[in-house]
Structure formats: structure tokens, C-alpha cells
Design a protein around this motif. Structure first.
Motif, PDB file in Angstrom:
ATOM      1  N   ARG A 207       8.894  -6.424  -1.205  1.00  0.00           N
ATOM      2  CA  ARG A 207       8.520  -7.371  -0.153  1.00  0.00           C
ATOM      3  C   ARG A 207       9.201  -7.026   1.157  1.00  0.00           C
ATOM      4  O   ARG A 207       8.613  -7.114   2.226  1.00  0.00           O
ATOM      5  N   GLU A 208      10.438  -6.650   1.022  1.00  0.00           N
ATOM      6  CA  GLU A 208      11.180  -6.308   2.222  1.00  0.00           C
ATOM      7  C   GLU A 208      10.555  -5.099   2.899  1.00  0.00           C
ATOM      8  O   GLU A 208      10.412  -5.059   4.127  1.00  0.00           O
ATOM      9  N   ALA A 209      10.183  -4.102   2.087  1.00  0.00           N
ATOM     10  CA  ALA A 209       9.563  -2.895   2.639  1.00  0.00           C
ATOM     11  C   ALA A 209       8.251  -3.243   3.326  1.00  0.00           C
ATOM     12  O   ALA A 209       7.960  -2.751   4.428  1.00  0.00           O
ATOM     13  N   VAL A 210       7.477  -4.127   2.684  1.00  0.00           N
ATOM     14  CA  VAL A 210       6.195  -4.532   3.272  1.00  0.00           C
ATOM     15  C   VAL A 210       6.438  -5.254   4.594  1.00  0.00           C
ATOM     16  O   VAL A 210       5.769  -5.000   5.587  1.00  0.00           O
ATOM     17  N   ARG A 211       7.417  -6.129   4.566  1.00  0.00           N
ATOM     18  CA  ARG A 211       7.708  -6.888   5.792  1.00  0.00           C
ATOM     19  C   ARG A 211       8.107  -5.960   6.932  1.00  0.00           C
ATOM     20  O   ARG A 211       7.647  -6.107   8.068  1.00  0.00           O
ATOM     21  N   PRO A 259       2.755 -11.515   2.059  1.00  0.00           N
ATOM     22  CA  PRO A 259       2.642 -10.369   1.174  1.00  0.00           C
ATOM     23  C   PRO A 259       1.717  -9.284   1.739  1.00  0.00           C
ATOM     24  O   PRO A 259       0.980  -9.512   2.714  1.00  0.00           O
ATOM     25  N   ALA A 260       1.766  -8.146   1.112  1.00  0.00           N
ATOM     26  CA  ALA A 260       0.991  -7.010   1.581  1.00  0.00           C
ATOM     27  C   ALA A 260      -0.502  -7.313   1.589  1.00  0.00           C
ATOM     28  O   ALA A 260      -1.236  -6.855   2.475  1.00  0.00           O
ATOM     29  N   GLU A 261      -0.946  -8.123   0.615  1.00  0.00           N
ATOM     30  CA  GLU A 261      -2.375  -8.421   0.517  1.00  0.00           C
ATOM     31  C   GLU A 261      -2.886  -9.097   1.783  1.00  0.00           C
ATOM     32  O   GLU A 261      -3.972  -8.799   2.272  1.00  0.00           O
ATOM     33  N   GLU A 262      -2.076 -10.009   2.296  1.00  0.00           N
ATOM     34  CA  GLU A 262      -2.510 -10.715   3.501  1.00  0.00           C
ATOM     35  C   GLU A 262      -2.614  -9.758   4.679  1.00  0.00           C
ATOM     36  O   GLU A 262      -3.563  -9.808   5.459  1.00  0.00           O
ATOM     37  N   ALA A 263      -1.609  -8.890   4.797  1.00  0.00           N
ATOM     38  CA  ALA A 263      -1.619  -7.919   5.888  1.00  0.00           C
ATOM     39  C   ALA A 263      -2.824  -6.994   5.748  1.00  0.00           C
ATOM     40  O   ALA A 263      -3.515  -6.686   6.735  1.00  0.00           O
ATOM     41  N   LEU A 264      -3.078  -6.542   4.523  1.00  0.00           N
ATOM     42  CA  LEU A 264      -4.201  -5.634   4.298  1.00  0.00           C
ATOM     43  C   LEU A 264      -5.523  -6.333   4.607  1.00  0.00           C
ATOM     44  O   LEU A 264      -6.449  -5.711   5.138  1.00  0.00           O
ATOM     45  N   LYS A 265      -5.580  -7.597   4.287  1.00  0.00           N
ATOM     46  CA  LYS A 265      -6.805  -8.344   4.568  1.00  0.00           C
ATOM     47  C   LYS A 265      -7.041  -8.397   6.080  1.00  0.00           C
ATOM     48  O   LYS A 265      -8.145  -8.133   6.569  1.00  0.00           O
ATOM     49  N   SER A 413      -1.690   1.538  10.057  1.00  0.00           N
ATOM     50  CA  SER A 413      -0.996   0.345   9.581  1.00  0.00           C
ATOM     51  C   SER A 413      -1.332   0.070   8.131  1.00  0.00           C
ATOM     52  O   SER A 413      -0.455  -0.249   7.322  1.00  0.00           O
ATOM     53  N   GLN A 414      -2.622   0.193   7.812  1.00  0.00           N
ATOM     54  CA  GLN A 414      -3.027  -0.042   6.418  1.00  0.00           C
ATOM     55  C   GLN A 414      -2.259   0.888   5.494  1.00  0.00           C
ATOM     56  O   GLN A 414      -1.721   0.488   4.468  1.00  0.00           O
ATOM     57  N   GLY A 415      -2.231   2.142   5.923  1.00  0.00           N
ATOM     58  CA  GLY A 415      -1.534   3.142   5.103  1.00  0.00           C
ATOM     59  C   GLY A 415      -0.076   2.806   4.931  1.00  0.00           C
ATOM     60  O   GLY A 415       0.474   2.862   3.838  1.00  0.00           O
ATOM     61  N   ALA A 416       0.530   2.390   6.070  1.00  0.00           N
ATOM     62  CA  ALA A 416       1.964   2.099   6.006  1.00  0.00           C
ATOM     63  C   ALA A 416       2.240   0.903   5.106  1.00  0.00           C
ATOM     64  O   ALA A 416       3.188   0.900   4.316  1.00  0.00           O
ATOM     65  N   VAL A 417       1.399  -0.130   5.205  1.00  0.00           N
ATOM     66  CA  VAL A 417       1.602  -1.325   4.394  1.00  0.00           C
ATOM     67  C   VAL A 417       1.415  -1.008   2.919  1.00  0.00           C
ATOM     68  O   VAL A 417       2.193  -1.427   2.058  1.00  0.00           O
ATOM     69  N   VAL A 418       0.383  -0.234   2.640  1.00  0.00           N
ATOM     70  CA  VAL A 418       0.131   0.131   1.244  1.00  0.00           C
ATOM     71  C   VAL A 418       1.281   0.968   0.711  1.00  0.00           C
ATOM     72  O   VAL A 418       1.764   0.763  -0.401  1.00  0.00           O
TER      73      VAL A 418
END
Lengths: 569, 331
Positions: A207-211, A259-265, A413-418
């Protein structure tokens, strides 16, 4: 009142009395202690200093207990729910508890009344309290003569005894043994919790990495948004506004994404919007005949009169090129015949070398014709028309570049979040929480999608570095780029023929049914762009049939959207 | 200097009390606490109820106080057939030398400074109630005429806690008018020897009058001027309110007490504490003074319920619990 409430009230009162014993509660009818006069204050000062020290010890010990308790509570909570940086939070809680205790000890120093009471309890038999009470002169003047004499005698007696009062000896500092035990127990608990592996630690790290990744991408998208805001003059107003709005919406979503899902969405939605804008930009660019600009710049650079305009055109300086072309139109009548011919020839070649259908090519052809026709007035007009066409084409190109840059940023960004999500998941492999799932689809989507858009934007190399990409951007950077071959999904979908796989021979007869209606390429490996549509259609049909949460539907759509090789590919 | 004058007055107070105690001690063997409590009651201008089995010297002690204080002493033996008029007096027909007849008031034994009401619980409630006005108002009304009692006026009543047959327990209103209820305990072994020596030999003791009624009234006024700090008064208030069930911090009060003490209890607490402070050489009232006088001042002012009686509790047990559970509440 309902009698039932009386019982509840009694229980609550009982609980309150247990938690807050009468000795610590303010007593009803407690007379306020006045501020002592200087003499009495001086006499009480050593005792007050001693009690302040005692208060500091007690409160700091209570603060330490609270700190350890908070740390234990936090560490236990971190085992139930992922907490980012639990030790940092523990440290902060402990520091806050200790600082609070210290501040409280300083702020809530013992009152003079309490000091007097403590001194009295140590053997002065309420002499100090009485002297303090009658420090308020109005209380003395209310009394009769005999009582005043008694008050004076009492005060003298109290001061005399206070002078001989050894505060350090009579009120020795007490070190709370029970609190020490509690503190030691708490510290042991913290130590055990520190040594005992926390299954939620890996999740928290993810989570921290995603944030962090989201925060980085917010900065990147913000940068693109500012660039669009500052340099978006080349875009049509409507497109610029939509692009701005899309990026602002994305920023808003990313900032509040957990979470990452929200960012990816959010990123997926922005990606869709940008793809629409890119398509619109592309159409505008094609309408403006962008390729003709390159040819025109190249041809003009080779002429004497149009060299300056050609150079500025080649450098992408729309304003400079416009001025030069305007100047050329104004001076068309003054050009020498050789220069005019040379210019006319260059314009003619430029018109013919490109597609020849766009407005720039047409304007160039007309200008070349008018220049060659020895009609300075018409030549001037046609050069002005050429200038207008060139300005429009350059604006469209700039807009297309801006949209492409934004797309690139979003894709990155998508790549980085994933990647951030995967990092955490791979780290949590030991605890068995690593799963496929939505984030697993990201890498493929990112990689494939980049290959398709490179051909249009011409600068998608960076996006092709997306995680899981198997198709380097360089390879897809041309229109005839080859795609990775994938299995042809001829039998996707629910209503196709069913193949029955026979059991083992020893367990009975086997039966095989020919599925039939298999396409020529069925079962074979075919280029990705040829089969993408089938996969995508089936996926869309499948998500319509099955119940899926909206977020997952969006994720699947984003996935296929990112894989889309583009129209006609 | 005012403080020196106060010290002098306090010294005088202590000296007089010491002398009275010494004089009483010439006759009474032991019972120092009882003597001190009776003297405290006298100095507070109140009345005392002495409770103890027969033969402990209650009557002798009261008589000795009368002698040492130069006060008019009278003794009333309460019996079931005692009538109110036997106590307060009555109008009788008197014949003048001229032959004319008129009603003349014949004062009863209540018209004395120190009245010993012996075995007060043996009289009927009607007769007991004759004491109410005398004890509270220090006056009696016979017919339509109200007559003031001599000053100072003290009632020292006795009752036997064991022999209850044919007795009439004092009503709450009557009990509340006693400043202290003093329990007269059985003498110690060494005291018994001394009692035997004094009473079975030719031992004779002369009691000297060491103080007059005026002296007593002066000392009583002095005791009232002893300063008491607000927090100490508050503690006394909390002690009194703690005798009332429902909101008391004492579990025993909430469970076993039927009705709490009246404000007269608070007055008795504070006044007795002031006297104790002066006798202790202090110019101020301490928490300890209140705690010490709480037993004689409160034990007869609140009443146990049936459950408390059945448990065999005494009001002293409840007071002990109150003293334990009520904080001094110093700042």
C-alpha cells in the motif's frame, strides 16, 4: 422517568465512581482557596516545588504507560489491518504521550490549596489550610474581635511551623512501583510483537508503495496539465478545455485514490478520454495535412526567398513561420523572376510530394501556380491562404502532441501504479497473499497498448517500458510494425461447439465430437492486432453476462482499451 | 497583640477544663473519655445522653460535675408513672395570710443548671416530650405562662441499653436534641481495684468548685470563635450528608440506613471539633477533630433500617464506614 432508567443511571454512576474515585473528584461545596499572601507563599514554596517534582514523576510515568499502551495497541491493530509504518506511528504516539504528560505536569502544577493540604496531612493538622483560607482578608473582617485574635494566632502558629517544615524529608518523592511493573510488562509486549512476524506487513508495504507511486504520478500528470495550460494555444479551444478537464479530473481522482484499484480505475477512465481526444486530434491533423508541412518546410529551405520561412517551419515555430509567410506574400510583387520561379517550383514540389489532398498541399499548389503565373496580386493572396493553412496544420499537430504527451503520462502512471502493487504482492508471497487478479492484467495492457499508439504519436518509446511489456516501443514505432503472435480465440464465447475430452481408456469408452465451423486460422498463432477484436468483443459480452462489480468491469474495459492496436491496425 | 491575647484565652480555656477534669477525677475512676465528652457537651451548651449499664457511675459523675462547676444540680428518676408536671412544675393553690387564695407556680426539678434525667427511657413518651421544649428552647410552658430556665442549663440523661422491658425508646426528635450520645464502658481491671478501694474504705474526696456558671458560659462563647477553614467545614458537611442513604459514598449507609442525620448533627460536629481543637492547643479545627467527635455527635442522629438491625450493625459501625469512604477533599 421510566424506572428502568433509574437502574441504568445507577449502574453508570457506579461505573463512573469506580473509574473516577471520590478522592479524585471535585467535591461538592469545596471552598475555593484564595491566593496566599507573600509571606505564606514563601513558606509554602519548598513544599510546592517538591509536589511539582512528584507530579512530574507521576505524570511522566503515566505518560510512559500510555505510550507503551498505545504502541501495543497499534502493533496489535497492525496485525489485523495493514498499517503503513507502524513503528513510526508507535514512535509518534509515544512521543505525543510523553510530551502531553510533561506538558500536563508543568501546566497543572499543584495549587496552593493542594500544597497546604499536603503539608497539613504531613502533620500540621490543617494549620496551613486555615491560614490560607483566612488569607482572604474579607473572611477575617467578617469575624468578631475574639475570632480575629484567634485567626492571627493561628496564622502565626502556621507560619512558625512551616518554617521548620522540611519538605524533602516530610514529603519524600515516591516512585510508583506498580507503574514500573506495568511499564516493564508493556515493553516486553512491544518486544514480542516486534519479534513475531506480522503477516500484514507485506500488505502495508504494498500500500505504501502504491501510495508513493500515485503521489509521483500526481506530480507527473500535474506537470503535463501545466504544460497544456501554458502551451495549449495550438489546440482547438474545445479540445484544450476537454484535455484540461480530463487531466484535472484525473488529478482529483488520483489524490483521493486509496488502493491501487482506485488509481487504476481513474487512470483507465482518463486513458479512454485521452484516446478519444487523440483520435479527434488525429482527424484534425490529417485534415490539416500535417505531412505536407514537413515537405513544405524542406522545399522552402532550398529557396532563396523562402529559406527563412522554411527553417522556422521546420523548427515548429508557428508564429515565426507565419510572419515569414506573411512577409513573403507582401513582397511577392517585388520578387525577381528567378526567385519567383524558384519559389513557385518549390511550392509545386511540396504540393506534389505529399498526399496532395490536404489544405496545406492545396494551398501550396495554388500559391505555386499563382507565382508562376506572373500575377503578383493573386500570388500574394494565395501565399496568405498558404499561411493560414500552415497555421491551422501546426496548431493541430501541437494539439495532437499535447494529447499524446498526456496519454503517455497516464500510461506511465498506470505502469508505475501496477508495478508498485506488484512489488508489494511479490513481497507478500511468503504469506500467501499474492494473487493474480486485477493488477495482474495491468502489465500486459500497458505493454500492448503502447505499441499501438506509438505509430500515431511517434513518441511512445517511454510508454513501451511498461511492466510486463513484451513488445518494445521501438519495434512498434513504425506503421508496418509486427505484433506478437497470439493464439486465435476462435472458440471464445458461450455458444460455441463443445469438445468433450475423453476419459482414460481404462475407465470406459471415450467420445470425441468435432466442433466444426472452425476458421482457417483456428488454433494457430496469429498476429496480435488481428485477433485483438475477438478477444475484446468476447470480454465485453462476458462482463455483460456475468455479475461483476463496476470497478472490475471498468478494469477489464481499461485493460482491453489499453491493448487496442487502433483502428485499421 | 491580638494573637497573644488569643493565646492567653486559649490557655485559660485549657486550664479551666483541666481543673474540672481533675476535680471530677477525684471521685470518678477512669472514664476519662466520657468525662471529656460530657465536659465538651457542657462547654458547647448542649445536653448529653449517657448510655451504659447500671453501676458504672453515671449518676456520681453528673453530681460531681455539679459540684465542681458550682451549678445547681437536680436529679429526676424517670419512671413509667412520672408525669410532665412532676418535671416542669405545676400551679398550686396558695393561701395568703389574708385568707385569699391564688394559684402559685411550684417549679419542678427541671429548674436547675444541671439536670440528671436518670433512666430517661423509662418514662412514657408524654413525659419524655415534656423535656423537648426545655432542652431546645431552654424554657418551659405551664398553662399559658412560659418560664425561662436558669442559665446555663444542661440535661444529662442516662439510659440502660440492656434492660428494655417496660421502657419507651426515645423518639427521634428527642434524641436529636442531645448534643452527644456518650457510651459509658465497663471499667478496666485496674480501675475496678481503685473503685473498690475508694468505695469500700473510709476514702473521702472533697470536690472543689473550680468554675462558675458564668465561667462556663464565657468558655462556651470563646469556643465558638475558633476559626474553621472552608475546606474543613466542607468536610463536616460531607460527613453529615454521607449519613443519608442513596447518594452516600458509604456502602453501609446506602444499604442499612433508613434516615440520615439532621443539620443539628452538623452543628454538633463543628462545635465539638472547635472545643477539641482548643483543648488540643490549636487555634484551628482539623479534619481529625471532626473525625474524633463524629461518633458521639452522630451515632444517635441516624437510624438503621430493618436490614441493618437484623445484621446486628451499630451506628458506630456505619460511622466508621463513613469516615473511611468520605475523602477530606483537600485541594
Amino acid at each position: 422517568m421510566d424506572p428502568r432508567f433509574n437502574g441504568i443511571k445507577q449502574r453508570l454512576l457506579c461505573a463512573a465512581r469506580t473509574l473516577w474515585p471520590a478522592g479524585r473528584r471535585p467535591q461538592a461545596g469545596t471552598s475555593p482557596a484564595p491566593r496566599p499572601d507573600d509571606e505564606l507563599r514563601e513558606a509554602l514554596r519548598p513544599a510546592r516545588a517538591q509536589l511539582t517534582r512528584q507530579g512530574l514523576i507521576d505524570r511522566m510515568m503515566a505518560g510512559a504507560l500510555a505510550a507503551v499502551g498505545a504502541a501495543v495497541g497499534l502493533l496489535l491493530f497492525a496485525r489485523l489491518r495493514p498499517v503503513e509504518g507502524p513503528w513510526l506511528w508507535c514512535g509518534l504516539a509515544a512521543a505525543a504521550a510523553l510530551a502531553g504528560a510533561f506538558a500536563l505536569a508543568i501546566w497543572r502544577r499543584p495549587t496552593w490549596g493542594r500544597v497546604a493540604a499536603a503539608v497539613d496531612a504531613a502533620g500540621l493538622a490543617e494549620r496551613a489550610v486555615t491560614a490560607l483560607y483566612f488569607s482572604d482578608r474579607t473572611r477575617v473582617t467578617e469575624a468578631n474581635e475574639t475570632a480575629q485574635a484567634f485567626i492571627a494566632a493561628e496564622r502565626r502558629d502556621a507560619l512558625q511551623r512551616l518554617k521548620g517544615f522540611d519538605a524533602a524529608k516530610t514529603l519524600p518523592l515516591r516512585w510508583p512501583v506498580r507503574a514500573w511493573r506495568g511499564l516493564a510488562t508493556g515493553l516486553v509486549a512491544v518486544l514480542l510483537l516486534a519479534l513475531w512476524p506480522n503477516p500484514m506487513a507485506a500488505v502495508a508495504e504494498q500500500r505504501e508503495a502504491v501510495r508513493k507511486a500515485i503521489a509521483d504520478q500526481v506530480k507527473a500528470v500535474e506537470k503535463v496539465r501545466r504544460e497544456v495550460e501554458e502551451k495549449g494555444a495550438g489546440l482547438p479551444l474545445k479540445t484544450a478545455a476537454e484535455l484540461q478537464k480530463t487531466l484535472e479530473q484525473l488529478l482529483k481522482e488520483l489524490k483521493k485514490a486509496g488502493p491501487a484499484e482506485e488509481a487504476l480505475k481513474a487512470l483507465g477512465q482518463a486513458q479512454d478520454k485521452l484516446a478519444e481526444l487523440a483520435a479527434a486530434g488525429e482527424r484534425a491533423k490529417e485534415a490539416a495535412d500535417g505531412q505536407a508541412l514537413t515537405d513544405l518546410a524542406s522545399e522552402l529551405k532550398g529557396t532563396k526567398a523562402g529559406q527563412s520561412a522554411g527553417e522556422k517551419l521546420a523548427a515548429g515555430d508557428a508564429k515565426g513561420a507565419g510572419e515569414e509567410l506573411q512577409k513573403l506574400g507582401d513582397e511577392a510583387a517585388n520578387l525577381g523572376s528567378s526567385d519567383r520561379r524558384e519559389l513557385a517550383g518549390a511550392l509545386d514540389r511540396a504540393a506534389k510530394s505529399g498526399a496532395g489532398e490536404g489544405p496545406v498541399a492545396k494551398a501550396a499548389a495554388q500559391a505555386g501556380k499563382d507565382l508562376a503565373g506572373n500575377d503578383p496580386g493573386a500570388a500574394a493572396l494565395s501565399l496568405q491562404s498558404l499561411n493560414s493553412a500552415v497555421q491551422a496544420a501546426m496548431g493541430a499537430a501541437a494539439g495532437s502532441q499535447a494529447v499524446a504527451k498526456a496519454q503517455s503520462a497516464v500510461q506511465t502512471s498506470q505502469g508505475a501504479v501496477v508495478t508498485a502493487g506488484q512489488t508489494g504482492q511479490s513481497g507478500s508471497g511468503s504469506s500467501g497473499s499474492g494473487t493474480g487478479g486485477p493488477s495482474g492484467t495491468g502489465p500486459g495492457g500497458s505493454g500492448a497498448g503502447s505499441g499501438s499508439t506509438n505509430t500515431e504519436a511517434g513518441q511512445r518509446g517511454e510508454a513501451s517500458n511498461g511492466p510486463g511489456s513484451t513488445n518494445p516501443g521501438g519495434a512498434s514505432g513504425n506503421k508496418t510494425g509486427t505484433y506478437e503472435k497470439l493464439y486465435d480465440p476462435t472458440r471464445l464465447g458461450g455458444e460455441g461447439q463443445t469438445s468433450l475430452i475423453g476419459g482414460r481408456m481404462s475407465e470406459g469408452p471415450s467420445e470425441t465430437t468435432d466442433s466444426g465451423q472452425v476458421s482457417a486460422g483456428a488454433g494457430s498463432l496469429r498476429p496480435y492486432d488481428e485477433i485483438y477484436g475477438a478477444y475484446s468483443r468476447e470480454a465485453m459480452t462476458a462482463i455483460d453476462r456475468a455479475y461483476l462489480p463496476a470497478s472490475l468491469r471498468d478494469l477489464i474495459k481499461q485493460y482491453f482499451s489499453s491493448l487496442d492496436p487502433g483502428p485499421g491496425r | 497583640m491580638a494573637s497573644d491575647a488569643a493565646a492567653e484565652m486559649a490557655a485559660r480555656f485549657t486550664a479551666v477544663v483541666g481543673e474540672v477534669e481533675r476535680e471530677v477525677g477525684r471521685v470518678m475512676v477512669g472514664q476519662r473519655d466520657v468525662v471529656r465528652q460530657v465536659l465538651t457537651t457542657i462547654l458547647a451548651g448542649g445536653h448529653v445522653l449517657l448510655e451504659g449499664v447500671p453501676g458504672l457511675g453515671k449518676t456520681v459523675m453528673v453530681k460531681t460535675f455539679g459540684q465542681a462547676l458550682d451549678l445547681k444540680f437536680s436529679r429526676i428518676q424517670f419512671t413509667p408513672d412520672l408525669m410532665p408536671a412532676d418535671i416542669v412544675g405545676t400551679n398550686v393553690i396558695a393561701e395568703e395570710p389574708s385568707g385569699a387564695r391564688r394559684f402559685e407556680f411550684q417549679p419542678g426539678p427541671i429548674f436547675a443548671n444541671l439536670v440528671l434525667a436518670d433512666e430517661i427511657n423509662r418514662a412514657t413518651p408524654k413525659t419524655q416530650s415534656a423535656m423537648l421544649e426545655a432542652m431546645q428552647e431552654k424554657q418551659v410552658t405551664v398553662g399559658t405562662v412560659t418560664r425561662a430556665l436558669p442559665k446555663p442549663f444542661f440535661v444529662l440523661a442516662t439510659q440502660n441499653p440492656i434492660e428494655m422491658e417496660g421502657t419507651y425508646p426515645l423518639p427521634e426528635a428527642q434524641l436529636d436534641r442531645f448534643f452527644f450520645k456518650v457510651l459509658v464502658c465497663f471499667p478496666k481491671v485496674e480501675e475496678l481495684s481503685e473503685i473498690v478501694r475508694r468505695t469500700t474504705t473510709g476514702f473521702e474526696s472533697e470536690v472543689t468548685r473550680v468554675a462558675t456558671g458564668e465561667d462556663i458560659l464565657g468558655l462556651a462563647r470563646l469556643a465558638r470563635d475558633v476559626p474553621i477553614a472552608g475546606p474543613v467545614t466542607d468536610y463536616a458537611v460531607r460527613l453529615l450528608t454521607a449519613t443519608h442513604p442513596k447518594d452516600s459514598p458509604s456502602r453501609k449507609v446506602n444499604q442499612f440506613v433508613r434516615y440520615g442525620a439532621s443539620p443539628r448533627g452538623l452543628q454538633a460536629l463543628v462545635l465539638a471539633a472547635k472545643i477539641r481543637a482548643l483543648l488540643g492547643g490549636r487555634f484551628n479545627v482539623a479534619f481529625e477533630d471532626l473525625r474524633e467527635v463524629a461518633y458521639p455527635a452522630l451515632r444517635h442522629r441516624f437510624f438503621l433500617n430493618f436490614e441493618g438491625e437484623a445484621e446486628g450493625l451499630s451506628t458506630d459501625d456505619v460511622i466508621a464506614d463513613i469516615l473511611e469512604s468520605v475523602p477530606t477533599g483537600a485541594h
